[in-house]
Design a protein around this motif. Structure first.
Motif, short mmCIF file in Angstrom:
data_model
loop_
_atom_site.label_atom_id
_atom_site.label_comp_id
_atom_site.label_asym_id
_atom_site.label_seq_id
_atom_site.Cartn_x
_atom_site.Cartn_y
_atom_site.Cartn_z
N GLN A 132 0.85 -1.13 0.06
CA GLN A 132 -0.08 0.01 0.00
C GLN A 132 0.92 1.29 0.10
O GLN A 132 0.35 2.29 0.17
CB GLN A 132 -0.79 -0.09 1.25
CG GLN A 132 -2.18 -0.79 1.12
CD GLN A 132 -3.03 -0.48 2.38
OE1 GLN A 132 -2.57 -0.81 3.08
NE2 GLN A 132 -4.35 -0.03 2.15
N GLU B 270 -9.01 10.68 3.49
CA GLU B 270 -9.54 9.40 3.12
C GLU B 270 -10.52 9.52 2.05
O GLU B 270 -10.46 8.64 1.12
CB GLU B 270 -10.16 8.57 4.37
CG GLU B 270 -9.05 8.04 5.19
CD GLU B 270 -9.41 7.53 6.41
OE1 GLU B 270 -8.77 6.62 7.02
OE2 GLU B 270 -10.90 7.33 6.82
N ALA B 271 -11.42 10.44 2.24
CA ALA B 271 -12.36 10.53 1.02
C ALA B 271 -11.73 10.88 -0.43
O ALA B 271 -12.27 10.41 -1.36
CB ALA B 271 -13.42 11.64 1.28
N SER B 272 -10.41 11.46 -0.29
CA SER B 272 -9.93 11.90 -1.54
C SER B 272 -9.31 10.68 -2.33
O SER B 272 -8.90 10.70 -3.50
CB SER B 272 -8.74 12.80 -1.35
OG SER B 272 -7.65 12.18 -0.67
N GLY B 273 -9.10 9.58 -1.37
CA GLY B 273 -8.60 8.40 -1.79
C GLY B 273 -7.05 8.50 -2.08
O GLY B 273 -6.47 7.20 -2.56
N GLY B 274 -6.38 9.31 -1.70
CA GLY B 274 -4.90 9.23 -1.85
C GLY B 274 -4.20 9.41 -0.79
O GLY B 274 -2.88 9.25 -0.61
N ARG C 218 -3.73 7.17 3.53
CA ARG C 218 -3.61 6.40 4.47
C ARG C 218 -3.53 7.33 5.56
O ARG C 218 -2.76 8.21 5.72
CB ARG C 218 -2.75 4.97 4.61
CG ARG C 218 -3.13 3.95 3.37
CD ARG C 218 -2.03 3.02 3.86
NE ARG C 218 -0.83 3.66 3.40
CZ ARG C 218 0.19 3.12 4.03
NH1 ARG C 218 0.38 2.46 4.94
NH2 ARG C 218 1.38 3.58 3.80
N LYS D 100 0.32 4.77 -1.39
CA LYS D 100 -0.52 5.89 -0.76
C LYS D 100 0.52 6.49 0.44
O LYS D 100 0.58 5.68 1.46
CB LYS D 100 -1.78 5.57 -0.17
CG LYS D 100 -2.99 5.26 -1.35
CD LYS D 100 -4.17 4.74 -0.69
CE LYS D 100 -5.26 4.61 -1.93
NZ LYS D 100 -6.41 4.07 -1.24
#
Ligand SMILES: [Zn+2]
Length: 407
Positions: A174, A217-221, A223, A177
């Motif tokens: 992961q 987190e909502a941006s997806g970019g 952790r 990110k």
């Protein structure tokens, strides 16, 4: 049969969901002092008998009482004028354990500490007799611990395991990110700055941290991990250790300041430096570094490995990145209508910024001492705006990091 089983399942489910801490917490019903010629007696009325741990600390002089997680029903503590008690604090120390700290104006020793069972119309009690001693006697008695509460066990409350679930380990695959560690300042027994209408710094910065986490987190970019998710106290060194253990890419400690001058308002961002940028920032660092002391932690026996990391050459790169990030944050706040202080990036010896390998900043989101700003910090709308500006700063920082990596 099935119905009965279901009922039990439901009960356990409800207990698990609706904070077992509240349901089973010990209740402190009242706190009383009695002045005698040769001693002062402190009595805590409890709703049931309980194990405890009591000891004294110096620099400054304090008396500390640890109990299983409690609910405070005793109101404000009124200590007698000549009893030597300057102030009283109470709150959570860690999962399952709460603490009471008495600031003393002189060295004392605990002569006796014992519990009394309920009877004759009186509740269960914890009694602590203490007396003034000379500084040299204090040195001899200060390591004595009264009572046998094991504060390392986290199952003190009604046998329920209150240890937090293990934090997820960062997974190597992961790694694309970036991992952001958000550190809401203070917590538990340490309220941080207290604003008008009894608004606590620890509460507003936790809410801000959760909002920032949500947006990141909502941006997806990204952790995101928070160093605390609830009203728990965490030592400064443990906040740094937490960030290093999780191998964070960025560390952001969130705070809200307080000043005598109640007119001052605006956010500011701080980075680590041996020398403070100005007197005001040196004082701020001293205030923020006091958190462990406020919680009744004995700094003399604290592990010094993180606390004493010197700002040396190995840290220079991290510090440059921290400075760049701090300036970026100041700019994105300005550009998003967040009021900031003049020369809003400042530096000093903040203990919580001492991870040598993680770019770290401390954000003072505003002033709890300013009525208007305290109310703003206490509002969802303002925290959304603030978190939005911080997120933009984080985006810009990683844009630059990626650019540098391409070169
Ligand atoms: Zn603070």
């Amino acid at each position: 049969m099935l119905f009965k089983h279901l009922k039990f399942t439901l009960l356990f489910f409800l207990l698990a969901v609706f904070s077992p801490l509240q349901a089973f917490a010990l209740n402190i019903e009242s706190v009383r002092f009695g002045l005698y010629q040769e001693k002062t007696r402190l009595v805590l009325d409890l709703d049931r008998s309980s194990d405890f741990r009591a000891f004294v600390l110096s620099d400054p002089y304090r008396m500390v009482i640890d109990l299983p997680r409690f609910q405070w029903n005793a109101g404000e503590t009124k200590a007698p004028q000549n009893g030597g008690v300057l102030a009283t604090r109470h709150g959570n120390l860690k999962p399952g354990i709460s603490r009471i700290v008495f600031d003393m104006n002189r060295p004392i020793s605990i002569q006796k500490a014992f519990t009394l069972p309920r009877g004759a119309g009186k509740p269960d009690r914890l009694v602590i007799d203490f007396a003034n001693v000379s500084p040299s006697i204090f040195q001899q008695v200060k390591s004595t611990i009264h009572g046998s509460l094991d504060t390392n066990k986290t199952t003190q409350t009604a046998g329920l395991n209150l240890a937090p679930p293990p934090a997820p380990k960062p997974q190597k695959d992961q790694n694309k990110k970036p991992l952001i560690i958000i550190d809401p300042g203070h917590g538990g027994i340490d309220p941080g700055a207290v604003g008008p209408s009894n608004i606590h710094e620890k509460t507003v910065v936790l809410a801000l941290a959760k909002e920032l986490k949500r947006q990141l987190e909502a941006s997806g970019g990204y952790r995101v991990i928070l160093s605390r998710e609830n009203d728990n106290f965490i030592k400064l060194t443990n906040r740094v250790k937490f960030a290093r253990k999780h191998e964070g890419d960025l560390f952001i400690s969130l705070h809200a300041d307080s000043l005598q001058n109640k007119n001052v308002s605006g956010a500011s961002v701080y980075t680590l430096s041996e020398k403070a940028s100005d007197k005001q920032t040196a004082k701020l660092a001293a205030r923020e570094n006091k958190a462990d002391l406020i919680a009744g932690i004995d700094l003399n026996v604290e592990d010094k490995d993180v606390a004493n990391i010197l700002v040396d050459l190995a840290m220079r790169d991290t510090m440059n990145q921290s400075k760049f990030f701090a300036n970026t944050l100041v700019n994105t706040m300005k550009n998003n209508n967040v009021r900031v202080l003049e020369s809003a990036h400042r530096y000093a010896g903040f203990a919580v910024l001492k991870a040598p390998d993680i770019p770290s900043v401390l954000v003072e989101a505003g002033f709890m001492s300013n009525r208007k700003e305290a109310n703003l910090l206490n509002s969802d709308a303002h925290r959304k705006k603030l978190a939005g500006a911080l997120k933009k700063g984080i985006d810009r920082y990683f844009d630059q990091v990626r650019k540098n990596q391409r070169i």
